[in-house]
Write a protein that holds these residues in place. Structure first.
Motif, PDB file in Angstrom:
ATOM      1  N   HIS A   1      -1.616   2.582   4.821  1.00  0.00           N
ATOM      2  CA  HIS A   1      -1.492   3.959   4.359  1.00  0.00           C
ATOM      3  C   HIS A   1      -0.038   4.372   4.190  1.00  0.00           C
ATOM      4  N   GLN A   2       0.113   5.412   3.358  1.00  0.00           N
ATOM      5  CA  GLN A   2       1.447   5.970   3.117  1.00  0.00           C
ATOM      6  C   GLN A   2       2.082   6.400   4.438  1.00  0.00           C
ATOM      7  N   HIS A   3       1.305   7.062   5.259  1.00  0.00           N
ATOM      8  CA  HIS A   3       1.776   7.385   6.594  1.00  0.00           C
ATOM      9  C   HIS A   3       0.954   6.530   7.536  1.00  0.00           C
TER      10      HIS A   3
ATOM     11  N   LYS B   1      -2.530   9.182  -6.736  1.00  0.00           N
ATOM     12  CA  LYS B   1      -2.548   7.749  -6.401  1.00  0.00           C
ATOM     13  C   LYS B   1      -3.190   7.513  -5.031  1.00  0.00           C
ATOM     14  N   SER B   2      -2.682   8.208  -4.041  1.00  0.00           N
ATOM     15  CA  SER B   2      -3.241   8.011  -2.694  1.00  0.00           C
ATOM     16  C   SER B   2      -4.715   8.372  -2.672  1.00  0.00           C
ATOM     17  N   THR B   3      -5.059   9.427  -3.406  1.00  0.00           N
ATOM     18  CA  THR B   3      -6.461   9.840  -3.433  1.00  0.00           C
ATOM     19  C   THR B   3      -7.330   8.724  -3.998  1.00  0.00           C
TER      20      THR B   3
ATOM     21  N   PHE C   1      -1.583  -1.295  -0.791  1.00  0.00           N
ATOM     22  CA  PHE C   1      -0.323  -0.886  -0.163  1.00  0.00           C
ATOM     23  C   PHE C   1       0.057   0.464  -0.740  1.00  0.00           C
ATOM     24  N   ASP C   2      -0.033   1.508   0.064  1.00  0.00           N
ATOM     25  CA  ASP C   2       0.350   2.837  -0.427  1.00  0.00           C
ATOM     26  C   ASP C   2       1.805   3.101  -0.060  1.00  0.00           C
ATOM     27  N   GLU C   3       2.652   3.061  -1.041  1.00  0.00           N
ATOM     28  CA  GLU C   3       4.095   3.263  -0.862  1.00  0.00           C
ATOM     29  C   GLU C   3       4.650   2.505   0.333  1.00  0.00           C
ATOM     30  N   PRO C   4       4.498   1.199   0.322  1.00  0.00           N
ATOM     31  CA  PRO C   4       4.955   0.444   1.493  1.00  0.00           C
ATOM     32  C   PRO C   4       6.473   0.387   1.582  1.00  0.00           C
TER      33      PRO C   4
END
Ligand SMILES: Nc1ncnc2c1ncn2[C@@H]1O[C@H](COP(=O)(O)OP(=O)(O)OP(=O)(O)O)[C@@H](O)[C@H]1O
Ligand SMILES: [Mg+2]
Lengths: 371, 509
Positions: free
Chosen positions: B87-89, B45-47, B166-169
C-alpha cells in the motif's frame, strides 16, 4: 420513496439511533428468556414490570412521584456517562468514573456531615475530589505512559476504601450508613427550586436534574464548538499531530481526565446531596453508577445529548427492576435483568458496524439483480 | 489460444460520496509484464488497485483472472487468487518484528503452536533470492522505511502471490533503494510474476515498465508501450497540458540571517550515539538551503530538534536574532517557523478530522478562527475553501471531506498549502513533494521559490536529487549526523554530491 428510506438508513446518526434501539430490544428479549428459564410463570409479568417502572402505579400523582425517583438517579448516571464519553472523545477510556464518583461522594458527604458546609461548597468539593483522582490517572498516562485503564481500576479501589474510612466518623451509630443529611445538616441538601412540586412533592427531586441536562449541553458545546474541544479531540485522535501543531498534548490528557473526573464527582454530589441515599461505610464493592455510565455513554451513541436519553432509559429499567414479583424470583433478579440489558447496551457500535456492512452488501446484491 | 492476460479489470466504476473515483476504467495486465499506472493526485489509481485487492467493491465492472470472471469481496479473496499489494501507506504492525509482520495472518502452526523457525527459513531464502535485505528480528518502528517496504514485498512473496501491486513504492525510498527496487521488480517479472506499479516519477516508469496506463480525474485516457513514448508525452497525457520539469528562478543575493544554528546535537531514538552531531549552519532571508543526504543520516532528528519535537542535547538555535533553543513548539511556530513534516500521517494530519479542520491545524487559535474560546466556523470554512482552490486540493466533498479518505497526494497538498500560506519567516520543508504528481510538483516548487523571492528563508530537506539540484540555492550534505560538505547547485555535479552523501568525501575542516 425507496431511495429516500435507504439514504436515511445511511445517515450515521440514524444508524446509531437504530442500533441503540436494537440493543435495547435484544437486551429485553434476552432478559425475558432468562426469566422464562428461571420461572416461566412470572416471566411476562416481570419483564413488563421492569419496562413499566413507575407506570406500575395507576394514579398519576404516584406515577409522577416515582418518575421523580428515577430522575433523581438519572442525573448522577448522566454525569458518569458524560465523564466516560468526554474522555473517550479524547481517546481515553475512563473506567475510573466509578472511582471518581466514589471520591466525589466521599468529599460531598464529608463536607456536609463533618464540616457542616452548605450544599454548594459540598458540590464543589465533590467536583474537585473527582478531578484530582482523574488528574492522577491523567498524569500517570502523560508522564509515565501508564495505561489509564489500569491506573483507573486501581484508583477505584483506593478511592473506595479511603472514602469508607473517611466517612466512618460520620456514620450512624446503629447502622453502617452515614447519618441522614436532612437531620444533621439541612443546608447541605440541594435546593429543590420548586421542582418537587412537579413530582408530587418528591423531596429528592432537586436542582440536580436540570443541572445535569444543562451540563450535558455544555459538554456538547465544549466538544463541538470550542477551541478547547478542537484541541482535545485532536490530541485524542493523533497525539503526534497535536504535538506537532504545538498543542500541549500531555497537559491536554491531564486536563481531560480532570474534567472527566470532575463530572463523575459532580454526579456523586447530585446523588448524595439529595439525601436520597446514604453511604454505607462497610461496602466492599465500587458502586455500579460509574460502570453504568460506560453503558449509558455507548448506548447514547457517544453523544452528550444521546447520553441524556440513554441514562434515563438505563435508570428507568434499573428502577423498574424493583417491581419484579419477589415471590417468584430471588431478590437479585432485578439487578440481573437490568445488568443484562445494560450489558447489551455496550454493543451499539458493533450493531452499527454490522448495519452499514449489511447495507453495503445489499447494494451489491441489488446491483447484481439489475444486470 | 492461451489468454495472454493475468488480470483484466473491465469497465470498472467506483463512486465515493461526491466523486466518481473510477469511471469506466479498463486495465489489462499481461502475464509477466510490469504495467505502470499513471495519473494526477486523486486520479483514482489507489482506488482502482484497492478494488483489485478487494478493499472496495466496484459499482460496475468485472474482474477476470486468466480469462475467468472472479469475485473479490475482500483481501482474503485476493490473497487466495494470488494477488498481493504494497500500500501507499504501509500497513505494518509497528511493535511487531519484521518476521512477525510477514507471517501475520499466515502463521505456520503445529498443534496450535507457532512454528517460527520454518517461516524464518522461508523468509531468509526469499530475501536472499531477491536481494531483499531485512533483519527479521528488528521491530518495524526501529527500521527505515526502505526496510519496511522490503518487509511488505516479502509479505507478498511469502504468500506466493503471482500478481503484485505496488502503490507508489518509490515515493519514500532513497535513490539507491529505488534502483534496488527496480532490479527486484525486473527479477520478479522475469520469473513470470505480473506487476502493477504506481508511480509519479516518469523516469522510473520509462526505466522499468513495459506498458503504462494513464488515468485522469477518474477516467481512462489510454495505454501506451513505454518504448514508444517519452516522458513529455506521458506527462502531457496525464495532466492534459505540457509540464515544465525545471524551475525557473532568478539569482538573488541573500539578505539577513534568519536562522542560525550553532553546534546542535540531538540524541537518537534508535541507538546510543547522537543522531545529529555538532551541526552549525545559517539560512538567510531569500535563500533556499537544502539539506541533502541519504535517508537515515540524521535529517529527521535535525528537523525534530529545530522544530522543537525533540529536545537538543546541546547547541543553540536563533531565529531572527531571538534565541529559541528552549522555546515550545507553539512559540516557535508563532515566531515564524512553518514546518512541512516528513511523515504526513504521523505529524501532518489528524486523519479523522475534516480537511478544513486540518487546514487550520496551525492557526485555529488565532483571533481569525477563535473568538472567546469558540471556533469561528464560518471563517474556517472560507479560509479552507480559499486554500483548496488555490492549491487545487481535490477531494470528494471539499472542506468537509474527512482527511483519511483523501488521496495521498492531495493530503500532501493540503499540508503544503497550510504551511506555506502561514507566510513564515522560515519554511522547513521536508520532502515537500513526496507523492505529488508532476503538475503539483511544478506548482509547489514555484510556491517555494516565491517564498524565497519574498525574502523568506527556506530550509529544504530532500532525498530527491533532481529537487535538490533544481530548487536550492545552496546544498549542505549531511552524513552520519554531520554536515560534510557544502555545494553550489550551479556548479556541482550529481557525482560529486553522491560522493559526499556516501561519506567518501568531506570538506576540509
Ligand atoms: N475511502 C474513500 N472515501 C471517500 N473518498 C475516497 C476514498 N478513497 C478515495 N477517495 C476519493 O477518490 C479519489 C481518488 O483517490 P485515490 O486515492 O484513488 O487517488 P490516487 O490516484 O491514488 O492519488 P494519489 O496519487 O494522490 O495517491 C480522491 O478524490 C479521493 O478523495
Ligand atoms: Mg494513491
Amino acid at each position: 420513496m425507496e431511495k429516500k428510506r435507504a439514504s436515511l438508513l445511511r445517515n450515521p446518526g440514524v444508524q446509531t439511533l437504530l442500533s441503540s434501539l436494537l440493543c435495547i430490544l435484544l437486551g429485553l428479549v434476552i432478559g425475558y428468556i432468562a426469566l422464562l428459564i428461571i420461572n416461566p410463570a412470572g416471566a411476562w409479568g416481570a419483564i413488563t414490570a421492569i419496562v413499566k417502572n413507575f407506570w406500575n402505579y395507576g394514579r398519576t400523582n404516584l406515577q409522577l412521584r416515582y418518575l421523580g425517583n428515577t430522575l433523581v438517579k438519572t442525573a448522577p448516571l448522566l454525569m458518569c456517562s458524560l465523564s466516560v464519553l468526554f474522555a473517550y472523545k479524547v481517546g481515553l477510556f475512563n473506567i475510573g468514573a466509578a472511582g471518581q464518583y466514589v471520591a466525589g461522594a466521599g468529599a460531598a458527604l464529608y463536607f456536609a456531615l463533618a464540616l457542616k458546609m452548605p450544599w454548594w461548597v459540598c458540590m464543589i468539593a465533590a467536583i474537585l475530589a473527582g478531578a484530582v483522582l482523574g488528574c492522577i490517572s491523567g498524569a500517570l498516562k502523560s508522564f509515565c505512559n501508564v495505561n489509564e485503564v489500569i491506573s483507573c481500576i486501581m484508583l477505584n479501589w483506593i478511592a473506595l476504601y479511603t472514602v469508607n474510612s473517611l466517612l466512618n466518623p460520620v456514620k450512624n451509630p446503629t447502622s453502617p450508613y452515614t447519618m441522614g443529611l436532612t437531620s444533621v445538616n439541612p443546608e447541605a441538601v440541594m435546593p429543590s427550586l420548586g421542582i418537587e412540586k412537579l413530582f408530587t412533592n418528591n423531596r429528592y427531586t432537586t436542582l440536580a436534574i436540570p443541572l445535569a441536562i444543562v451540563i450535558a449541553v455544555l459538554i456538547w458545546v465544549l466538544l463541538s464548538k470550542t477551541k478547547l474541544g478542537y484541541e482535545l479531540k485532536a490530541t485524542g485522535l493523533n497525539k503526534h499531530a497535536a504535538k506537532y501543531a504545538g498543542m500541549r498534548e500531555k497537559t491536554n490528557i491531564i486536563l481531560t481526565m480532570a474534567i472527566a473526573g470532575g463530572l463523575a464527582g459532580l454526579g456523586a454530589a447530585m446523588m448524595y446531596l439529595t439525601g436520597f441515599e446514604e453511604w454505607s461505610v462497610t461496602q466492599s464493592s465500587v458502586p455500579a453508577m460509574g460502570f453504568n455510565g460506560i453503558a449509558a455513554a455507548f448506548l447514547g451513541g457517544l453523544h452528550p445529548i444521546g447520553a441524556i436519553f440513554s441514562s434515563f432509559f438505563i435508570q428507568h429499567i434499573t428502577n423498574g427492576g424493583g417491581y419484579v414479583d419477589m415471590t417468584m424470583y430471588s431478590s437479585d433478579i432485578s439487578d440481573f435483568i437490568s445488568s443484562m440489558i445494560i450489558y447489551l447496551c455496550g454493543f451499539v457500535l458493533f450493531f452499527r458496524q454490522f448495519m452499514s456492512s449489511r447495507l453495503a452488501r445489499r447494494d451489491e446484491a441489488r446491483k447484481g439483480g439489475k444486470q | 489460444m492461451e489468454n495472454p492476460y493475468a488480470i483484466e479489470m473491465l469497465n470498472i466504476t467506483k463512486r465515493f460520496p461526491g466523486i466518481v473515483a473510477n469511471d469506466n476504467i479498463t486495465l489489462q495486465l499481461r502475464k509477466g509484464e510490469i504495467h505502470a499506472l499513471l495519473g494526477e493526485n486523486g486520479a483514482g489509481k489507489s482506488t482502482l488497485m484497492s478494488v483489485l485487492f478487494g478493499l472496495y467493491q466496484p459499482e460496475e465492472g468485472v474482474i477476470k483472472k486468466d480469462g475467468k470472471e472472479v469475485s473479490i469481496k475482500n483481501p482474503n479473496d485476493a490473497t487466495a487468487l494470488g494477488i498481493g499489494m504494497v500500500h501507499q501507506h504501509f500497513k505494518l504492525v509497528e511493535c511487531f518484528t519484521v518476521l512477525d509482520n510477514i507471517i501475520l495472518g499466515m502463521e505456520p502452526t503445529k498443534n496450535g503452536f507457532l512454528q517460527k523457525a520454518e517461516a524464518r527459513k522461508k523468509i531468509v531464502a526469499l530475501s536472499e533470492r531477491y536481494g531483499l535485505h531485512v533483519d527479521p528480528d528488528a521491530r518495524i518502528e526501529d527500521v527505515t522505511v526502505g526496510m519496511q517496504q522490503r518487509t511488505e514485498i516479502l509479505k507478498m512473496l511469502y504468500r506466493d502471490n503471482e500478481i503484485l501491486i505496488f502503490d507508489e513504492p518509490t515515493a519514500v525510498l532513497t535513490p539507491q533503494e529505488i534502483d534496488e527496487l527496480m532490479q527486484i521488480m525486473r527479477n520478479l517479472a522475469a520469473e513470470g510474476k505480473s506487476i502493477l506499479f504506481i508511480s509519479h516519477k516518469l523516469a522510473e516508469i520509462m526505466a522499468v515498465a513495459d506498458r503504462c496506463t494513464v488515468l485522469r480525474k477518474g477516467k481512462y485516457i489510454g495505454t501506451v508501450d513505454t518504448k514508444d513514448t517519452t516522458v513529455e508525452a506521458l506527462s502531457a497525457m496525464m495532466v492534459g497540458r505540457d509540464v515544465k520539469f525545471h524551475v525557473d528562478k532568478e539569482d538573488k543575493t541573500p539578505g539577513d540571517v534568519i536562522l542560525k544554528i550553532e553546534n546542535m546535537t540531538v540524541a537518537s531514538r534508535m541507538h546510543h550515539n547522537n543522531a545529529v552531531k555538532n551541526v552549525s549552519l545559517e539560512v538567510r532571508a531569500g535563500e533556499i538551503v537544502c539539506i541533502a543526504g541519504i535517508d537515515g543520516n540524521g535529517q529527521t532528528e535535525f528537523v525534530y530538534g529545530l522544530a522543537g519535537l525533540e529536545p537538543l542535547v546541546s547547541g543553540k538555535i536563533t531565529l531572527c536574532g531571538k534565541d529559541i533553543t528552549k522555546a515550545s513548539i507553539r512559540s516557535r511556530s508563532v515566531s515564524g517557523i512553518s514546518h512541512i513534516p516528513e511523515d504526513r500521517h504521523k505529524h501532518g494530519l489528524v486523519l479523522d478530522y475534516t480537511l478544513e479542520d486540518n487546514i487550520v491545524l496551525q492557526r485555529y487559535f488565532e483571533p481569525e478562527f477563535t473568538k472567546a474560546g469558540f471556533l469561528r466556523r464560518k471563517n474556517i470554512r472560507s479560509y479552507a475553501e480559499k486554500l483548496i482552490d488555490q492549491y487545487d486540493v481535490r477531494s470528494g466533498q471539499g472542506p468537509v471531506t474527512v482527511a483519511r479518505s483523501m488521496s495521498g497526494g492531495n493530503q500532501q497538498k493540503a499540508i503544503v498549502a497550510r504551511e506555506i500560506d502561514r507566510d513564515p519567516q522560515l519554511l522547513i520543508a521536508v520532502q515537500p513533494t513526496r507523492g505529488l504528481d508532476v503538475g503539483a510538483i511544478e506548482y509547489i516548487h514555484r510556491q517555494i521559490v516565491a517564498q524565497r523571492d519574498a525574502g523568506k528563508a527556506v530550509l529544504l530537506v530532500s532525498l530527491e536529487m533532481d529537487e535538490v539540484m533544481d530548487v536550492s540555492d545552496r546544498i549542505l550534505v549531511m552524513y552520519e549526523g554531520e554536515i560534510v560538505g557544502e555545494l553550489d547547485p550551479r556548479t556541482a555535479t550529481a557525482e560529486e554530491m553522491g560522493l559526499y552523501m556516501a561519506g567518501a568525501k568531506r570538506k576540509e575542516q
